[in-house]
Design a protein around this motif. Structure first.
Motif, PDB file in Angstrom:
ATOM      1  N   VAL A 162      36.035   2.705  51.139  1.00 32.11           N
ATOM      2  CA  VAL A 162      36.752   1.711  51.931  1.00 32.11           C
ATOM      3  C   VAL A 162      37.275   0.645  50.971  1.00 32.11           C
ATOM      4  O   VAL A 162      36.707   0.432  49.890  1.00 32.11           O
ATOM      5  CB  VAL A 162      35.828   1.069  52.996  1.00 32.11           C
ATOM      6  CG1 VAL A 162      34.737   0.227  52.346  1.00 32.11           C
ATOM      7  CG2 VAL A 162      36.616   0.232  53.999  1.00 32.11           C
ATOM      8  N   ILE A 163      38.364  -0.006  51.364  1.00 30.28           N
ATOM      9  CA  ILE A 163      38.902  -1.128  50.595  1.00 30.28           C
ATOM     10  C   ILE A 163      38.958  -2.350  51.502  1.00 30.28           C
ATOM     11  O   ILE A 163      39.446  -2.273  52.636  1.00 30.28           O
ATOM     12  CB  ILE A 163      40.309  -0.833  50.044  1.00 30.28           C
ATOM     13  CG1 ILE A 163      40.274   0.384  49.112  1.00 30.28           C
ATOM     14  CG2 ILE A 163      40.871  -2.046  49.296  1.00 30.28           C
ATOM     15  CD1 ILE A 163      41.650   0.817  48.603  1.00 30.28           C
ATOM     16  N   ILE A 164      38.462  -3.481  51.001  1.00 28.04           N
ATOM     17  CA  ILE A 164      38.496  -4.743  51.748  1.00 28.04           C
ATOM     18  C   ILE A 164      39.420  -5.710  51.017  1.00 28.04           C
ATOM     19  O   ILE A 164      39.012  -6.370  50.056  1.00 28.04           O
ATOM     20  CB  ILE A 164      37.090  -5.372  51.872  1.00 28.04           C
ATOM     21  CG1 ILE A 164      36.073  -4.365  52.422  1.00 28.04           C
ATOM     22  CG2 ILE A 164      37.150  -6.618  52.756  1.00 28.04           C
ATOM     23  CD1 ILE A 164      34.647  -4.909  52.442  1.00 28.04           C
ATOM     24  N   PRO A 165      40.671  -5.822  51.436  1.00 29.36           N
ATOM     25  CA  PRO A 165      41.560  -6.818  50.836  1.00 29.36           C
ATOM     26  C   PRO A 165      41.417  -8.159  51.552  1.00 29.36           C
ATOM     27  O   PRO A 165      41.359  -8.211  52.786  1.00 29.36           O
ATOM     28  CB  PRO A 165      42.953  -6.222  51.063  1.00 29.36           C
ATOM     29  CG  PRO A 165      42.810  -5.373  52.274  1.00 29.36           C
ATOM     30  CD  PRO A 165      41.370  -4.940  52.382  1.00 29.36           C
ATOM     31  N   ILE A 166      41.350  -9.225  50.778  1.00 26.55           N
ATOM     32  CA  ILE A 166      41.181 -10.565  51.348  1.00 26.55           C
ATOM     33  C   ILE A 166      42.488 -11.324  51.171  1.00 26.55           C
ATOM     34  O   ILE A 166      42.873 -11.661  50.056  1.00 26.55           O
ATOM     35  CB  ILE A 166      40.012 -11.306  50.684  1.00 26.55           C
ATOM     36  CG1 ILE A 166      38.720 -10.475  50.770  1.00 26.55           C
ATOM     37  CG2 ILE A 166      39.798 -12.671  51.330  1.00 26.55           C
ATOM     38  CD1 ILE A 166      37.553 -11.070  50.002  1.00 26.55           C
ATOM     39  N   ALA A 167      43.179 -11.582  52.280  1.00 25.24           N
ATOM     40  CA  ALA A 167      44.458 -12.295  52.390  1.00 25.24           C
ATOM     41  C   ALA A 167      45.612 -11.296  52.525  1.00 25.24           C
ATOM     42  O   ALA A 167      45.532 -10.145  52.076  1.00 25.24           O
ATOM     43  CB  ALA A 167      44.698 -13.257  51.242  1.00 25.24           C
ATOM     44  N   THR A 168      46.673 -11.753  53.149  1.00 27.18           N
ATOM     45  CA  THR A 168      47.786 -10.889  53.540  1.00 27.18           C
ATOM     46  C   THR A 168      48.441 -10.136  52.373  1.00 27.18           C
ATOM     47  O   THR A 168      48.647  -8.914  52.472  1.00 27.18           O
ATOM     48  CB  THR A 168      48.852 -11.700  54.302  1.00 27.18           C
ATOM     49  OG1 THR A 168      48.239 -12.319  55.440  1.00 27.18           O
ATOM     50  CG2 THR A 168      49.991 -10.809  54.770  1.00 27.18           C
TER      51      THR A 168
END
Length: 357
Positions: free
Chosen positions: A115-121
């Protein structure tokens, strides 16, 4: 039953290949296959290890707070569920650079993270593009307008391999705070980065509010610290009565360098996150970012361990309504904020610092 039998046959076959001299890579693939099969059935096994990529767009107090909360909750969830969420080897910071973020995406795909968790748009948009073909689940955090940014089809049904948490802003509520503190407000400054997709909707809402209430506005933008500093100078020179900034990461990274400009001019800076107030702005309004990070981690656990599908997992939003006021700035500009307590879910006081403790 057929899926379980297939998973067992794959493990045995790959183990046989490994014993014939193909090394550790084959056995690792077998373990991954077995884990995938169990996850699809919503029955992760005790001892499973999940590779979790965390991609923070830039260093700032809000995003750092989210990232820390994600790590803490993943560690707690792992202990509770008897699995391991391995994020220590897959943490990145893009430093607000799209080239960096694209390379990070390539690295995470090559490392076959779960899984990848990107923080911010901006980080979320690049990770979404990188996973269209491989369908690695993406669970974003702190995306102000997921639909407007083209990340999801709708908040209730994202429709692809991506979902997450939103820090959507109630812009009108911030405007009402301004008028409560200064009913004679005539001109509002709008300070933001026009390349930040998450800022555009809130700025349009602010303009609409100004038009409805016969408030003039002066719009200044920038894409880096230097440009934001010049934009702040321009707003001071224009003699605005207050300044509004939404949940804009570019302005957030510059806040410690610009807040004194507004303080010296006795101009209150109203913003879309508590971290702005921590870094010197008069007022921040919005969600609790630690809670947002925790909620993001819970969604990750549900997808990896329980087999929840990103495409049918609704984007989660938190209740807005927390006002954070910098008491040092309020005193310096001589502005009363006591009425805010009756206009929000909570009123929190802070002082200028670089990070939350």
């Amino acid at each position: 039953m057929k899926k379980k039998m297939m998973a067992v046959m794959m493990v045995l076959a790959m183990a046989s290949v490994s014993m014939m001299g193909c090394g550790t890579g084959a056995s690792g693939d077998a373990a991954a296959s077995a884990k995938t099969a169990s996850t699809e059935n919503g029955s992760a096994k005790e001892g499973d290890v999940y590779k979790v990529g965390i991609v923070q767009y830039v260093d700032d107090a809000s995003l750092n707070q989210i990232e820390a909360a994600i790590e803490e909750e993943l560690a707690a969830k792992g202990a509770e569920l008897g699995v391991t969420f391995d994020f220590a080897d897959y943490k990145y910071n893009g430093q607000a650079d799209s080239t960096n973020l694209n390379q990070i995406a390539t690295d995470l795909v090559a490392k076959d993270v779960d899984v990848i968790i990107p923080i911010a748009t901006p980080a979320a948009m690049i990770m979404q593009n990188a996973t269209e073909d491989n369908q690695i689940p993406v669970v974003f955090s702190a995306v102000s307008d997921p639909v407007g940014a083209g990340l999801v089809e709708s908040m209730d049904a994202p429709g692809a391999n991506i979902t997450g948490t939103s820090d959507a802003l109630d812009t009108n509520a911030i405007m009402e705070l301004m008028l409560a503190a200064n009913p004679d407000l005539k001109t509002l400054g709008l300070l933001y980065d026009k390349s930040q997709d998450g800022s555009i909707g809130a700025i349009e809402d602010a303009k609409a509010f100004c038009d409805e209430h016969d408030i003039a506005y002066v719009e200044k933008t920038g894409t880096n610290n230097g440009e934001i500093s010049l934009a702040a100078d321009a707003l001071v020179a224009a003699g605005v009565d207050a300044v509004f900034t939404p949940t804009d990461n570019t302005v957030m990274t510059a806040e410690l360098a610009i807040y004194e400009k507004f303080v010296d001019a006795k101009i209150p800076h109203y913003t879309g996150a508590d971290s702005f107030a921590l870094n010197g702005a008069f007022c921040g309004y919005g969600v609790n970012y630690a809670e947002l990070g925790t909620a993001t981690a819970d969604m990750v656990a549900d997808i990896l361990v329980n087999g929840a599908k990103p495409e049918t997992t609704p984007v989660k939003t938190l209740d807005n309504g927390i006002v954070t006021v910098n008491t040092e700035t309020a005193k310096a500009i001589g502005l009363d904020y006591t009425m805010f307590a009756d206009m929000a879910e909570a009123l929190v006081e802070t002082k200028t610092a670089e990070e939350f403790q």
